[in-house]
Design an enzyme around this catalytic site. Sequence first.
Site, mmCIF file in Angstrom:
data_model
loop_
_atom_site.group_PDB
_atom_site.id
_atom_site.type_symbol
_atom_site.label_atom_id
_atom_site.label_comp_id
_atom_site.label_asym_id
_atom_site.label_seq_id
_atom_site.Cartn_x
_atom_site.Cartn_y
_atom_site.Cartn_z
ATOM 1 N N ASP A 199 -32.488 7.476 23.308
ATOM 2 C CA ASP A 199 -32.518 7.272 24.764
ATOM 3 C C ASP A 199 -33.592 8.152 25.403
ATOM 4 O O ASP A 199 -33.896 9.237 24.907
ATOM 5 C CB ASP A 199 -31.134 7.617 25.335
ATOM 6 C CG ASP A 199 -30.948 7.071 26.745
ATOM 7 O OD1 ASP A 199 -31.781 6.248 27.184
ATOM 8 O OD2 ASP A 199 -29.986 7.476 27.415
ATOM 9 N N GLY A 200 -34.142 7.656 26.493
ATOM 10 C CA GLY A 200 -35.076 8.465 27.273
ATOM 11 C C GLY A 200 -36.531 8.003 27.212
ATOM 12 O O GLY A 200 -37.412 8.698 27.722
ATOM 13 N N GLY A 229 -37.952 5.526 28.818
ATOM 14 C CA GLY A 229 -38.440 5.222 30.164
ATOM 15 C C GLY A 229 -38.779 6.489 30.938
ATOM 16 O O GLY A 229 -39.836 6.586 31.572
ATOM 17 N N ARG A 249 -42.932 1.925 31.442
ATOM 18 C CA ARG A 249 -41.842 2.162 30.482
ATOM 19 C C ARG A 249 -42.208 1.795 29.036
ATOM 20 O O ARG A 249 -41.811 2.471 28.095
ATOM 21 C CB ARG A 249 -40.610 1.357 30.916
ATOM 22 C CG ARG A 249 -40.059 1.770 32.285
ATOM 23 C CD ARG A 249 -38.882 0.871 32.670
ATOM 24 N NE ARG A 249 -37.874 0.874 31.643
ATOM 25 C CZ ARG A 249 -36.987 1.863 31.497
ATOM 26 N NH1 ARG A 249 -36.965 2.864 32.320
ATOM 27 N NH2 ARG A 249 -36.105 1.801 30.531
ATOM 28 N N SER A 269 -29.664 -2.846 22.852
ATOM 29 C CA SER A 269 -28.255 -3.152 23.092
ATOM 30 C C SER A 269 -28.114 -4.529 23.740
ATOM 31 O O SER A 269 -29.075 -5.054 24.322
ATOM 32 C CB SER A 269 -27.632 -2.089 24.010
ATOM 33 O OG SER A 269 -28.094 -2.272 25.329
ATOM 34 N N ASN A 301 -29.201 -4.487 27.145
ATOM 35 C CA ASN A 301 -30.652 -4.398 27.398
ATOM 36 C C ASN A 301 -31.274 -5.747 27.794
ATOM 37 O O ASN A 301 -32.377 -5.789 28.339
ATOM 38 C CB ASN A 301 -31.398 -3.833 26.177
ATOM 39 C CG ASN A 301 -31.207 -2.338 25.972
ATOM 40 O OD1 ASN A 301 -31.339 -1.826 24.860
ATOM 41 N ND2 ASN A 301 -30.894 -1.610 27.042
ATOM 42 N N ARG A 315 -27.188 11.574 20.303
ATOM 43 C CA ARG A 315 -27.752 10.877 21.462
ATOM 44 C C ARG A 315 -28.772 11.795 22.128
ATOM 45 O O ARG A 315 -28.477 12.951 22.410
ATOM 46 C CB ARG A 315 -26.690 10.470 22.481
ATOM 47 C CG ARG A 315 -27.323 9.699 23.648
ATOM 48 C CD ARG A 315 -26.337 9.093 24.595
ATOM 49 N NE ARG A 315 -27.061 8.217 25.524
ATOM 50 C CZ ARG A 315 -26.592 7.113 26.062
ATOM 51 N NH1 ARG A 315 -25.381 6.722 25.780
ATOM 52 N NH2 ARG A 315 -27.325 6.383 26.896
ATOM 53 N N SER A 362 -22.012 4.282 25.307
ATOM 54 C CA SER A 362 -22.698 3.036 25.654
ATOM 55 C C SER A 362 -22.441 1.884 24.684
ATOM 56 O O SER A 362 -23.396 1.231 24.227
ATOM 57 C CB SER A 362 -24.206 3.280 25.779
ATOM 58 O OG SER A 362 -24.461 4.237 26.773
HETATM 59 C C1 FPP Z 1 -33.886 3.702 25.324
HETATM 60 O O1 FPP Z 1 -34.715 4.307 26.276
HETATM 61 C C2 FPP Z 1 -34.645 3.017 24.271
HETATM 62 C C3 FPP Z 1 -34.603 1.675 24.006
HETATM 63 C C4 FPP Z 1 -33.784 0.740 24.783
HETATM 64 C C5 FPP Z 1 -35.424 1.055 22.950
HETATM 65 C C6 FPP Z 1 -35.632 1.833 21.682
HETATM 66 C C7 FPP Z 1 -36.773 1.245 20.974
HETATM 67 C C8 FPP Z 1 -37.719 1.954 20.287
HETATM 68 C C9 FPP Z 1 -37.672 3.397 20.081
HETATM 69 C C10 FPP Z 1 -38.904 1.249 19.707
HETATM 70 C C11 FPP Z 1 -38.737 0.398 18.520
HETATM 71 C C12 FPP Z 1 -37.757 0.801 17.517
HETATM 72 C C13 FPP Z 1 -37.759 0.475 16.204
HETATM 73 C C14 FPP Z 1 -36.557 0.775 15.403
HETATM 74 C C15 FPP Z 1 -38.889 -0.154 15.517
HETATM 75 P P1 FPP Z 1 -34.631 3.822 27.788
HETATM 76 O O2 FPP Z 1 -35.661 2.747 27.969
HETATM 77 O O3 FPP Z 1 -33.234 3.423 28.108
HETATM 78 O O4 FPP Z 1 -35.053 5.122 28.540
HETATM 79 P P2 FPP Z 1 -34.534 5.639 29.979
HETATM 80 O O5 FPP Z 1 -33.048 5.885 29.839
HETATM 81 O O6 FPP Z 1 -35.304 6.916 30.167
HETATM 82 O O7 FPP Z 1 -34.865 4.587 30.976
#
Ligand code: FPP
Length: 249
Positions: free
Chosen positions: A21-22, A24, A34, A66, A69, A189, A197
Amino acid sequence: MSIPQSIDTQNLPHHVAIIMDGNGRWARKHGKVRTFGHKHGVTAVRDTTEAAAEMGIKFLTLYAFSAENWNRPRIEINALMELLIQTISKETKTLNDNNIRLQAIGDLDSLPKSCVRQLDDSIASTSDNTRMTLILALSYSARWEIVRAARRLAEAAAAGSVDPARVDEKMFSEYLATAGIPDPELLIRTSGEYRISNFLLWQIAYTELYFTDKLWPDFRREDFFDAIESYQKRERRFGDVNPKTPAQR
Ligand code: FPP
């Protein structure tokens, strides 16, 4: 970089799950969109996977997308799917070179066809690898998984192949997407959020939870080692008054 001496390689979790997470917030911090955060998140995925395999962890599950998402803006979803396809395609050789098997859990039918094709190819190509299994949770929701298991069990009972009186935790687990995979002993996490979540709700009944303020794109093997060290300092009692060794569980 080698494994720190402070880590007891005889007392490793068999399965570590991570809520990445994180991305964005990391992008915003750098004044970017993002998707820039997601791209940099791949470096953290690579570093963590490498560290886990080198250490001797047998299963690593990453919450990559998720079911919730899908509510994000279309442009971000498309960029994430494209990134997944590109990364899986590019990294399949590295997975094979490192004897790592790829698997996926989640509502995979809801993913774009091109993504499913790439996943199927990489899963098939790495299926004989034995060092570690890397599991990507994609379009995953724990409640979806539990409801699907209940539906499949009900269907089996209706068809006469399962006796409802014999349904127990062990049998139920076999109807989950994680059938055959041990429950994670450790869940990490990132990004300072203290939530689960909708991730692996059934499987984390006794899991140790580790939260870090690091944003996922900044997470590196040293942070993974810190989480393992924290896990190793904990006393796992499983409801008993005495600590349990892995063999006693
Ligand atoms: C959460 O951060 C991250 C995701 C929803 C996507 C994770 C995907 C990757 C790391 C890239 C691809 C992965 C693989 C396994 C090839 P967020 O967007 O919710 O961040 P925020 O909470 O700061 O908005």
